[in-house]
Design an enzyme around this catalytic site. Structure first.
Site, PDB file in Angstrom:
ATOM      1  N   LEU A  91      37.486 -64.474  -2.935  1.00  0.00           N
ATOM      2  CA  LEU A  91      38.111 -63.671  -1.843  1.00  0.00           C
ATOM      3  C   LEU A  91      37.934 -62.233  -1.663  1.00  0.00           C
ATOM      4  CD1 LEU A  91      40.328 -64.239   0.399  1.00  0.00           C
ATOM      5  CD2 LEU A  91      41.972 -63.666  -1.233  1.00  0.00           C
TER       6      LEU A  91
ATOM      7  N   GLN B 214      34.580 -61.873  -0.119  1.00  0.00           N
ATOM      8  CA  GLN B 214      34.332 -62.594   1.246  1.00  0.00           C
ATOM      9  C   GLN B 214      35.128 -61.448   2.280  1.00  0.00           C
ATOM     10  OE1 GLN B 214      36.142 -66.446   1.941  1.00  0.00           O
ATOM     11  NE2 GLN B 214      34.980 -67.289  -0.017  1.00  0.00           N
ATOM     12  N   CYS B 215      36.138 -60.678   1.814  1.00  0.00           N
ATOM     13  CA  CYS B 215      36.741 -59.871   2.734  1.00  0.00           C
ATOM     14  C   CYS B 215      36.102 -58.507   2.597  1.00  0.00           C
ATOM     15  CB  CYS B 215      38.249 -59.848   2.385  1.00  0.00           C
ATOM     16  SG  CYS B 215      39.171 -61.115   2.682  1.00  0.00           S
ATOM     17  N   THR B 216      36.200 -57.701   3.758  1.00  0.00           N
ATOM     18  CA  THR B 216      35.597 -56.203   3.529  1.00  0.00           C
ATOM     19  C   THR B 216      36.522 -55.446   2.943  1.00  0.00           C
ATOM     20  OG1 THR B 216      34.267 -56.607   5.849  1.00  0.00           O
ATOM     21  CG2 THR B 216      34.417 -54.605   4.959  1.00  0.00           C
ATOM     22  N   VAL B 217      36.369 -55.301   1.853  1.00  0.00           N
ATOM     23  CA  VAL B 217      37.191 -54.460   0.970  1.00  0.00           C
ATOM     24  C   VAL B 217      36.670 -53.034   0.936  1.00  0.00           C
ATOM     25  CG1 VAL B 217      38.203 -54.071  -1.386  1.00  0.00           C
ATOM     26  CG2 VAL B 217      37.796 -56.386  -0.375  1.00  0.00           C
TER      27      VAL B 217
END
Length: 695
Positions: A561, A564-567
């Protein structure tokens, strides 16, 4: 004598004209400018509403006098600060304008421009942010000392006298300049008539052809002769009785016993230039449409001064200028200026348009006078991605005055978005979430109604993500292609690397400006893509993919996760977006546009360009708060902008895209990356064998 002062009457369009002149032309120059004033004879006005100095919307730019109006010579000094408006030496301004009238009387230039007798000055300050205009009119009146007094009751003209006078004046006006119209001489030329005083017969300017006279003229026994005031000195009144000679002025005052303000300066001319201490004044107050009403009035005025010796040198140009007054009082009767708040009258949309442009135009006043704002304003921008980057980029484009912004995104607003994406709010997350592209466009129009914003819910075909619905994907491709063709600049602001591939291909193939921004946790890259340069291909700048040795593929497969996310650090998107838009604007200002060569910071100064250097890439590192400017050339085996890729896209369109998306190694083989990869592997193997044999 009592006189009716002028009252300023400004049309609303004039304020807009003044604001435009200040913003676009004068800027910091506060020199006085010519201003055309107009007044008219209006018999229907109440006395207190008469004698108005009208400033039309075109007063700063036109010099023609509309039919039925009289000309006044004005100047406007529009200062730069409200402090200067309040502290300026107003007495000096008034004296300067009064001296212009005084000098014109003494050196005879008043004869070529009698409208100088109705001169005025306007002191103003335009608060262009709040659209508040402070102004103060002065109508200089030179004092006569001792003053003039009326020595007989005002004598109105009869209907017949008025009718023939109007006809004579109209005929005279056709042959003279508009500056002459407000002041003239009139003389009664008698036929053989009985004198009204003693009944004796007088021969005065006998008219040979009695048949040519109008019935009214025959009934009156005289005809009006009209001439310019300059003819006083050439004998226009020679051999005529004083009571038949009139110095006339067009009088806008409807008070029966208080002539218009300009009479004060006319009487200075009568005494100073003509050396008279008694004069018949005709207040000309008739108009063509009502010429038989007899509104014009004759006054007999006398100055209680001693006999004026024409040879007295003190009466010439060396005589000290008399006292001058004339600052206008406000509506409450106080000697102070006035303020007009234009926001009360303007269309809010138009007000927004002008306010949005204001800060940009102020840049041209001092900081960057060569800035081409129209080029920025008219550039149509396509934003691929309406998320964090898309939201910030759109807001910055609005700040630069861009009017056409189109979003493309297939996502919906989630509850995590509003705190990072400034175009969305909590309510946009409800009901499954609003479509980002549509909601972002609507939000821009809420911020500024003058923007042409639209949104398209489209999916961008991506390598490594096989197509499941071919017909839908083809339609979306065609729609995206149409949007790219219709816009001038493409902002690639999508989440994944593979999503940026097709827009990069399309932008290079169509020669568009392509701007790209990508984020890491505390790093970012901001860049412009190079465009095709057939004459010097070696100078072409690279694209986002030019440093890759493999083609883009599915980058989120088997990712957790957090992967996959733009952290990212929350502020990094705003920083990158701002830099991207500033780089975009710098590209637009360069003479070569998107073909501008990459700037080298140490070799170029700001003076070489309206906004400074135009780099190729900016790589930022928030961990140590630093930026590095990088330049890279186009790679002949690039998976997105190489010659083979361009030829395949231009020749095959959707078929090429479909194969690139569905077939894993197609792009690498077509671009030459596959061969490069194999060559590298061979070198590694050879190098390993050589190393082992050496051992």
């Amino acid at each position: 004598m009592q006189y009716t002062p002028f009252a300023s009457d400004i049309e609303l369009p004039f304020y807009t004209s003044l604001a435009s002149l200040k913003i676009n032309h004068d800027k910091l120059d506060d020199s006085a400018r010519k201003l055309l004033g107009l007044y008219e004879i209006r018999s229907t006005d109440r006395p207190e509403a008469s004698c108005r100095m009208q400033i039309h919307g075109t007063a700063l730019t036109r010099d023609e006098v509309p039919f039925g109006y009289y000309r006044a010579e004005g100047m406007i000094k529009n200062v730069n600060t409200i402090e200067e408006y309040h502290n300026i030496d107003r007495n000096a301004l008034l004296l300067q304008t009064g001296k212009m009238i005084w000098d014109a009387i003494n050196d005879e230039t008043i004869y070529s421009c009698p409208s100088l007798l109705v001169s005025f000055i306007v002191l103003s300050f335009a608060d262009l942010k709040k659209y508040k205009f402070s102004y103060w009119f002065a109508f200089p009146a030179i004092h006569s000392a001792p003053s003039w007094t009326s020595v007989m009751d005002p004598k109105p003209l009869t209907g017949n006298e008025s009718s023939t006078l109007v006809d004579a004046v109209q005929t005279w006006r056709y042959g003279v300049d508009a500056r002459q119209h407000g002041f003239f001489l009139a003389r009664k030329d008698w036929h053989v008539v009985n004198s009204p005083s003693d009944g004796t017969v007088l021969n005065k300017a006998h008219v040979d052809n009695q048949q040519s006279l109008s019935p009214i003229a025959k009934e009156l026994g005289f005809s009006w002769k009209i001439s310019s005031i300059s003819d006083f000195e050439t004998g226009f009144f020679h051999d005529a009785l004083p009571e038949d000679c009139f110095v006339c002025f067009a009088d806008p005052s409807n008070y029966p016993d208080a002539p218009g303000w300009m009479l004060r300066n006319l009487l200075v001319l009568v005494r100073q230039r003509w050396k008279l201490n008694e004069v018949y004044i005709l207040r000309y107050r008739d108009v063509q449409s009502k010429r038989d009403q007899g509104r014009s009035v004759v006054l007999k005025l006398r100055s209680d001064t001693a006999h004026l010796d024409p040879n007295d040198s003190r009466l010439g140009s060396q005589m000290p200028m008399p006292k001058v007054t004339g600052w206008e009082r406000n509506a409450a009767g106080k000697l102070t200026g006035r303020v007009t708040n234009l926001t009360e009258y303007m269309d809010p949309r138009r007000l927004a348009d002008q306010s949005v442009d204001l800060n940009l135009k102020l840049m041209k006043w001092r900081i960057s006078p060569n800035l081409n704002l129209e080029n920025i304003k008219n550039t149509k921008c396509l934003l691929l991605g309406a998320g964090t980057l898309g939201s910030y980029v759109a807001r910055n484009l609005l700040g630069w005055g861009v009017r056409k912004i189109t979003f493309v995104d297939n996502g919906t607003v989630s509850f995590s978005n509003p705190v990072r994406q400034p175009l969305f709010g909590f309510n946009d997350c409800l009901g499954g979430g609003a479509k980002k592209a549509l909601r972002a466009a609507a939000a821009l129009e809420e911020i500024y109604p003058g923007v042409d914003a639209s949104g398209y819910v489209l999916s961008v075909p991506m390598p490594g993500h096989p197509i499941t619905d071919a017909s839908k994907a083809e339609l979306e491709f065609k729609e995206l292609k149409k949007l790219v063709d219709e816009h001038d600049a493409i902002f690639v602001l999508l989440d994944t690397r593979e999503a940026r591939w097709l827009p990069t291909v399309m932008g290079k193939a169509t020669g568009k400006i392509v701007m790209n921004a990508a984020l890491g946790f505390d790093t970012y890259v901001v860049m412009r893509h190079g465009v095709e340069n057939c004459s010097a291909p070696e100078t072409e700048l690279g694209c986002y993919f030019c440093n890759d040795v493999v083609a883009p593929a599915d980058s989120i497969k088997d990712q957790t996760l957090d992967q996959q996310c733009t952290v990212t650090r929350p502020g990094i998107a705003a920083i990158a977006s701002a830099l991207l838009v500033e780089l975009f604007v710098s590209v637009l200002q360069h003479p070569d546009g998107p073909a501008a060569p990459a700037s080298i910071p140490k070799q170029e100064s700001r003076t070489d360009h309206p906004l400074g250097i135009v780099p190729h890439q900016i790589r930022g590192f928030l961990s140590n708060f630093s930026n590095v400017i990088v330049s890279g050339k186009s790679y002949n085996c690039c998976s997105a902008c190489s010659g083979n890729i361009m030829d395949a896209y231009k020749n095959h369109g959707w078929d090429f895209v479909r194969k690139a998306v569905n077939e894993r190694n197609y792009v690498e083989e077509l671009s030459g990356l596959k061969e490069v990869s194999l060559s590298l592997k061979k070198r590694v193997v050879i190098g390993t064998k050589f190393h082992r044999s050496s051992v």
